[in-house]
Design an enzyme around this catalytic site. Structure first.
Site, PDB file in Angstrom:
ATOM      1  N   ASP A  73       0.857  -1.187   0.000  1.00 15.55           N
ATOM      2  CA  ASP A  73       0.000   0.000   0.000  1.00 15.55           C
ATOM      3  C   ASP A  73       0.889   1.232   0.000  1.00 15.55           C
ATOM      4  OD1 ASP A  73      -2.464  -1.321   0.024  1.00 15.55           O
ATOM      5  OD2 ASP A  73      -2.600  -1.339   2.208  1.00 15.55           O
TER       6      ASP A  73
ATOM      7  N   ASP B  55      -7.019  -1.312  -4.712  1.00 20.73           N
ATOM      8  CA  ASP B  55      -8.143  -0.984  -3.832  1.00 20.73           C
ATOM      9  C   ASP B  55      -9.057   0.045  -4.492  1.00 20.73           C
ATOM     10  OD1 ASP B  55      -6.980  -2.619  -1.861  1.00 20.73           O
ATOM     11  OD2 ASP B  55      -5.910  -0.929  -0.960  1.00 20.73           O
TER      12      ASP B  55
END
EC number: 3.4.23.36
Length: 152
Positions: A111, A125
């Site tokens: 991330d 995402d």
């Protein structure tokens, strides 16, 4: 065919951005892009979105395979197929595959998008959430048309 192009583009862009972050940043490093609103922050997420259910790799792999199977079933069963459905299904599947690739390779998900008021996330995402909204909009829009026809 268009669905598979969307899936491939999402997967390639997701994996390329994650590879760039891993090559150019140290884990835990945070680079201000538009301070104080947006940073690039490299973390390895052991859970789902927002760090939920950490270290449940097999659960996430299983759920991802089910989601991708559902996308493929939806793709071949929904008629007439509208472009918004292809976009939605493609974004969800491409994002799911992007995070699945990380889980299988590292046991974690890379991330790096950090808006500071929200947990750190990635392009996969974003694709999943955008695709889910498109699918919901298409289904709600279609059900509105169906209910209007029934009233006439």
């Amino acid at each position: 065919m268009f669905l598979f192009i969307i899936i491939a583009v999402v997967l390639l862009v997701d994996q390329a951005t994650k590879a760039a972050v891993q090559m150019l940043m140290c884990q835990g490093e945070s680079i201000p892009v538009v301070p104080p609103a947006f940073y690039l922050t490299y973390i390895m997420n052991p859970g789902a979105a927002f760090g939920l259910l950490p270290h449940k790799k097999m659960l996430f792999v299983t759920v991802t395979v089910i989601i991708i199977a559902g996308v493929l079933v939806g793709y071949f069963k929904i008629r007439p197929r509208k472009p918004v459905l292809d976009y939605g299904l493609g974004l969800v599947a491409g994002g799911a595959l992007g995070n699945l690739a990380d889980r299988l390779r590292y046991g974690l998900v890379v991330d790096f998008l950090d808006f500071r008021i929200w947990p750190v996330f990635n392009l996969a995402d974003t694709a999943i959430v955008t695709g889910a909204f498109l699918l919901a909009w298409a289904l709600l829009n279609d059900s509105d048309k169906s209910s209007k026809k029934e009233r006439k």
